[in-house]
Design a protein around this motif. Structure first.
Motif, PDB file in Angstrom:
ATOM      1  N   ARG A   1       0.812  -1.147   0.164  1.00 38.15           N
ATOM      2  CA  ARG A   1       0.092  -0.017   0.005  1.00 38.15           C
ATOM      3  C   ARG A   1       0.745   1.414   0.100  1.00 38.15           C
ATOM      4  NH1 ARG A   1      -5.368  -0.502   1.204  1.00 38.15           N
ATOM      5  NH2 ARG A   1      -6.071  -2.628   1.712  1.00 38.15           N
ATOM      6  N   PHE A   2       1.715   1.068   0.704  1.00 37.59           N
ATOM      7  CA  PHE A   2       2.878   2.313   0.713  1.00 37.59           C
ATOM      8  C   PHE A   2       3.587   2.532  -0.591  1.00 37.59           C
ATOM      9  CE2 PHE A   2       7.133   4.084   1.410  1.00 37.59           C
ATOM     10  CZ  PHE A   2       7.003   5.253   1.841  1.00 37.59           C
ATOM     11  N   ASP A   3       3.794   1.431  -1.191  1.00 40.39           N
ATOM     12  CA  ASP A   3       4.427   1.627  -2.552  1.00 40.39           C
ATOM     13  C   ASP A   3       3.405   2.187  -3.721  1.00 40.39           C
ATOM     14  OD1 ASP A   3       6.399   1.753  -4.451  1.00 40.39           O
ATOM     15  OD2 ASP A   3       5.962  -0.673  -5.258  1.00 40.39           O
ATOM     16  N   GLU A   4       2.071   1.845  -3.381  1.00 41.09           N
ATOM     17  CA  GLU A   4       1.046   2.483  -4.357  1.00 41.09           C
ATOM     18  C   GLU A   4       0.873   3.971  -3.977  1.00 41.09           C
ATOM     19  OE1 GLU A   4      -2.378  -0.088  -3.766  1.00 41.09           O
ATOM     20  OE2 GLU A   4      -1.499  -1.684  -5.152  1.00 41.09           O
ATOM     21  N   THR A   5       0.825   4.276  -2.564  1.00 39.15           N
ATOM     22  CA  THR A   5       0.694   5.732  -2.543  1.00 39.15           C
ATOM     23  C   THR A   5       1.606   6.594  -2.875  1.00 39.15           C
ATOM     24  OG1 THR A   5      -0.401   4.938  -0.013  1.00 39.15           O
ATOM     25  CG2 THR A   5       0.405   7.271  -0.327  1.00 39.15           C
ATOM     26  N   VAL A   6       3.141   5.931  -2.801  1.00 41.95           N
ATOM     27  CA  VAL A   6       4.483   6.814  -3.235  1.00 41.95           C
ATOM     28  C   VAL A   6       3.998   6.915  -4.773  1.00 41.95           C
ATOM     29  CG1 VAL A   6       6.733   6.869  -3.785  1.00 41.95           C
ATOM     30  CG2 VAL A   6       5.850   6.153  -1.530  1.00 41.95           C
ATOM     31  N   THR A   7       3.470   5.954  -5.659  1.00 43.40           N
ATOM     32  CA  THR A   7       3.270   6.062  -7.057  1.00 43.40           C
ATOM     33  C   THR A   7       2.456   7.112  -7.109  1.00 43.40           C
ATOM     34  OG1 THR A   7       4.012   3.712  -7.305  1.00 43.40           O
ATOM     35  CG2 THR A   7       2.701   4.903  -9.117  1.00 43.40           C
ATOM     36  N   VAL A   8       1.176   7.217  -6.516  1.00 41.67           N
ATOM     37  CA  VAL A   8       0.266   8.058  -6.696  1.00 41.67           C
ATOM     38  C   VAL A   8       0.605   9.578  -6.410  1.00 41.67           C
ATOM     39  CG1 VAL A   8      -1.831   8.770  -6.035  1.00 41.67           C
ATOM     40  CG2 VAL A   8      -1.660   6.433  -6.545  1.00 41.67           C
TER      41      VAL A   8
END
Length: 66
Positions: free
Chosen positions: A28-35
């Motif tokens: 989830r953190f990785d997706e948040t950084v991408t967004v």
């Protein structure tokens, strides 16, 4: 000789490389950084003439659909 790198170009490359990874391997953190990176790229591009041109193209498409 001096070289310069555009922040938006560098961010676009980073986002491209991040999105090439498999979805199952992301946290989830990785997706948040991408967004957050993608939104930042949008803000950087919006201030340029290219961003203004893209905005007017999208606006004309939106107007044509109504």
């Amino acid at each position: 000789m001096q070289y310069t790198v555009s922040a938006s170009a560098l961010l676009a490359i980073i986002i491209f490389l991040r999105l090439r990874r498999r979805t199952e391997a992301r946290s989830r953190f990785d997706e948040t950084v991408t967004v957050v990176s993608a939104v930042t790229l949008g803000v950087l591009i919006a201030a340029t003439p290219l961003g203004n041109a893209l905005s007017s193209i999208v606006a004309s498409f939106a107007a044509a659909t109504h």
